[in-house]
Scaffold this motif. Sequence first.
Motif, PDB file in Angstrom:
ATOM      1  N   TRP A  20      12.702  56.885  44.362  1.00  0.00           N
ATOM      2  CA  TRP A  20      12.402  57.604  45.591  1.00  0.00           C
ATOM      3  C   TRP A  20      10.889  57.597  45.792  1.00  0.00           C
ATOM      4  CZ3 TRP A  20      15.786  62.580  44.648  1.00  0.00           C
ATOM      5  CH2 TRP A  20      17.141  62.198  44.741  1.00  0.00           C
ATOM      6  N   HIS A  90      20.142  49.431  40.301  1.00  0.00           N
ATOM      7  CA  HIS A  90      20.226  50.545  41.251  1.00  0.00           C
ATOM      8  C   HIS A  90      20.759  50.026  42.580  1.00  0.00           C
ATOM      9  CE1 HIS A  90      18.019  53.183  38.515  1.00  0.00           C
ATOM     10  NE2 HIS A  90      17.268  52.130  38.244  1.00  0.00           N
ATOM     11  N   ASP A  92      22.748  51.238  44.636  1.00  0.00           N
ATOM     12  CA  ASP A  92      22.965  52.198  45.716  1.00  0.00           C
ATOM     13  C   ASP A  92      21.692  52.463  46.520  1.00  0.00           C
ATOM     14  OD1 ASP A  92      21.809  53.323  43.508  1.00  0.00           O
ATOM     15  OD2 ASP A  92      22.759  55.290  43.762  1.00  0.00           O
ATOM     16  N   ILE A  93      20.532  51.947  46.080  1.00  0.00           N
ATOM     17  CA  ILE A  93      19.263  52.121  46.804  1.00  0.00           C
ATOM     18  C   ILE A  93      19.141  50.997  47.838  1.00  0.00           C
ATOM     19  CG2 ILE A  93      16.765  52.286  46.592  1.00  0.00           C
ATOM     20  CD1 ILE A  93      18.318  54.551  45.244  1.00  0.00           C
ATOM     21  N   HIS A 100      15.807  58.377  49.585  1.00  0.00           N
ATOM     22  CA  HIS A 100      16.613  57.169  49.745  1.00  0.00           C
ATOM     23  C   HIS A 100      17.973  57.476  50.355  1.00  0.00           C
ATOM     24  CE1 HIS A 100      13.820  54.680  47.551  1.00  0.00           C
ATOM     25  NE2 HIS A 100      13.862  55.496  46.485  1.00  0.00           N
ATOM     26  N   GLU A 101      18.337  56.608  51.298  1.00  0.00           N
ATOM     27  CA  GLU A 101      19.708  56.652  51.782  1.00  0.00           C
ATOM     28  C   GLU A 101      20.556  55.805  50.836  1.00  0.00           C
ATOM     29  OE1 GLU A 101      20.047  55.454  55.780  1.00  0.00           O
ATOM     30  OE2 GLU A 101      18.695  57.013  56.566  1.00  0.00           O
ATOM     31  N   LYS A 102      21.648  56.365  50.357  1.00  0.00           N
ATOM     32  CA  LYS A 102      22.472  55.670  49.375  1.00  0.00           C
ATOM     33  C   LYS A 102      23.551  54.856  50.051  1.00  0.00           C
ATOM     34  CE  LYS A 102      20.322  57.817  46.057  1.00  0.00           C
ATOM     35  NZ  LYS A 102      21.014  58.706  45.151  1.00  0.00           N
ATOM     36  N   LYS A 108      27.047  53.957  40.626  1.00  0.00           N
ATOM     37  CA  LYS A 108      25.823  54.346  39.933  1.00  0.00           C
ATOM     38  C   LYS A 108      25.515  53.342  38.824  1.00  0.00           C
ATOM     39  CE  LYS A 108      26.488  59.281  40.757  1.00  0.00           C
ATOM     40  NZ  LYS A 108      26.646  60.613  40.121  1.00  0.00           N
TER      41      LYS A 108
END
Length: 664
Positions: A20, A90, A92-93, A100-102, A108
Motif C-alpha cells: 500500500w 500478491h 490481489d493488488i 489498494h483496490e483488491k 491471498k
Amino acid sequence: MKIRNIRGLLAAVASAALLWPLSGHAAGGNAPAALDNATCLNCHAAGKPEIKVEDAEGEDAEGEEVALPAIDPAKVAKGVHAKIDCVACHTDIVDAKEKHEKAPNAVKPDCAACHEKLWDEAKKNNQAAGKERLGIVVENIAAYKESFHARPDADNPDRPKAYCNQCHATHDFAVPVAGTPEREKWRMTIPETCGAACHEDQLDDFTSSVHGKLIEKGDTKGAVCIDCHTTHEIRNSSSEAFKLKNVLACGDCHTEELHSYRDTYHGQVNRLGFVYTAKCADCHGSHGIKAGDDPKSRVHPDNRLKTCQKCHDDKKPGMVKATAGFVTFGPHANTHDFEKYPKMWIAGKFMTALLIGVFAFFWLHSGLWYYREWQERKERKTVPHVRTGELGVNEGKHFVRFAWGWRVAHLCFALVTMTLVLTGTTVMFADSSWAPKIAALLGGPKVMGIIHRVAASLFVGIFMIHFVYVMSRLLRNRKFRWFGPDSLIPNWKDLADCWGMFKWFFGKGPKPNFDRWTYFEKFDYWAVFWGVNIIGWSGLMLAFPHVTASLLPGWVFNVGTLVHGEEAFLAAVFLFTVHFFNNHFRPDKLPPPDVVMFTGTQSLEEFSREHPAHYQRLVESGELEKYLVDAPSRQMHVGSVILGLTLITVGLVLLVLVVTGFFS
C-alpha cells in the motif's frame, strides 16, 4: 503485547497488505502506475517512511495499528525470490493507490500452494531433475502440514499457530548451502527467530543454558531449536513421537552418551518405543540445560536425588521413592573408561573373558566331537551290540535313567527358561528389528517385566524344591559317596574323561568309559547353580531398586545390569548350541530329538553305549534288573518326540533372535 503485534503484522503480510503506497508517491496522480518491483519499492523499500496498517485479526487487535516490514533491495537481490515480481505473489493488488483496490477473485499469497504448483509443473514437464531443492521444499511443506505449527491457533482458530513467513523472511529468503560457513552463521540466528516472535520464555532459558552460551560465543557445537525440534515436522513436545525422536536428536551430538544410556533399563525401554522411563530432558532439562558441575544443574550431585524422585516417587503408580544410592548410579557408565567407571571396566573384562572362555572351549569341544563321530560313522565303526539275552534280561526292556520328578523339573525349567530368554533379551536387544514387535505383542515392557519376574520366581522356586529334595535324600543316605560314581559332584575321573575325549577327538586314544554322569552333564547341572546365584541375585537387586539403593551404592545397578544381561546371554546361547548338540544333534543322536528326558528311559544298547562304566557296575553287582522297565508305549514315544521337537524349534528360534539381537 509484543507477540500479538508481530502476529498482527505477519497476518497483514499474509493478507497481501504489503504494497500500500503512501499518498502522492504513485506516478501520474490518480492514474494507476505500472505494478513492477520498482514501483512497489518506491514506498516499501528500507529507508522510506514507515507504513502502518490496522490489524484486523485477533480478538484484541481491533483498532490497533502495526507497522509493515521494510524491504531491503540488496537482500532481496541475493534471495531465492530475486527474479520474481511482487505481484506474482500478491495477485490481489491491481493498482498503485494508497489504499489498494483488491481483485475480487484473487487468492491471498500462499507460500505452500505456490511451491506445490511449481513442483507439479516441473514434474509434468520432466524438469524435476534440475529442481531438486524445489522438491525438498515441497517435502517440507508436507511435513509442516502435519506439524504442531499447522494446527489452529488457540486464540484465533481461523489461522495456524505459525505461518511460513513467521520463520522465513519471504522477500529476502536465502538459506545458505549446507556445510558452508554461511550456513552455520545462519543456523545460529534461529534461536532469536523462534524466541523473539513466539517463544520468549524458552529463549530466556536457552540463553542461560550451556547450548546458549556456546552460541553466544559463536561456537557452532551449541544446539539450536531445530536440532531438537526439527525444522518443519515440529511435533507437540508432549507427544510420544517427539519424546522418542528427541533422544535421538540429543544423540546426534552426544553419541557416546546415547550408547551408554541405551545400555540402561531407561534406554532399553525407550528403544522399544515407549516413553515412560527417563529420557535426556527428564534428567538434564530442555531449554535451560546446565553443565553437570553447575550448582543449578539438575544432575549436579546436590540435586540429583531430587531429580530422580521426580519419577521414582511413591505418588506415582507402581513406583517407589528413590533412596540415597540413586545418586551414584551412572546413567552413562561404560566398560571402557577405567578412570570414570572402574567397577564397570572390571566387570566388563571379567564377563568378556568368561563368555570367550566358555564358548571357545565348548564350541571347540562340540565341533571336534561332531567331526569324530561323523568320521567313525563313515568308517562304519560301531559299538558291539549288547546281547542282554545272555544275561537273562529281556532285550525289549528299557533302563530307567530319570525318575518322574527329574523329568517334570526339566520340562518346567525348559518352559520357564525360554520365557525368561524371550522377555529378557527383548529388552536387552531392544535395538534389533524384532524386539519392538515382540514387546508390543506381549503388551509392552511393563507386562513383560511382570512375566519375567513371575518366570524368574518359578525358576528359583523349582530350583529350591529340587535342591531341598535332593539334599534331604542324600543326607539321610549314610552309604552315599559324595565323590563317588553316582554323585554329580565333579571328581578326578571327570578331568581324566575330559582329557580322554580330546585324545579320542584326534584319534590318539579310545573314547572314555563314562559312568552314571559325564563331565559335560555335570557342567550343565552345576551351571544352573551358578546362573541362579549370578542372574538371580543381580535380577533381585534390579527388581527392587529402592531397597538396593538404601543399602548399596548406585554403581551396583550398572554392574548388576551388565552381569545380569551377559550371564543370561551366555546361558541362552550355551543351552541352544552346546546343550542341544550334546543331547540332540550329535551324529549318534540324529535324527533329533533324544526323548530320554521325556520318557525317562532308554534302550539298554543306548545306555551301555553312552554310560558303559555305569552299565558294567550294575551288571557286576547284579542290580541291573532293578532298573529295567517295559519300553514306553507308542503314544508315549510319539508324544515325547512331538514335545521334544517343539521345544527344540522354540529354542532355535530364540537362538536366532538372540544372535541377530547381539549383532544389531
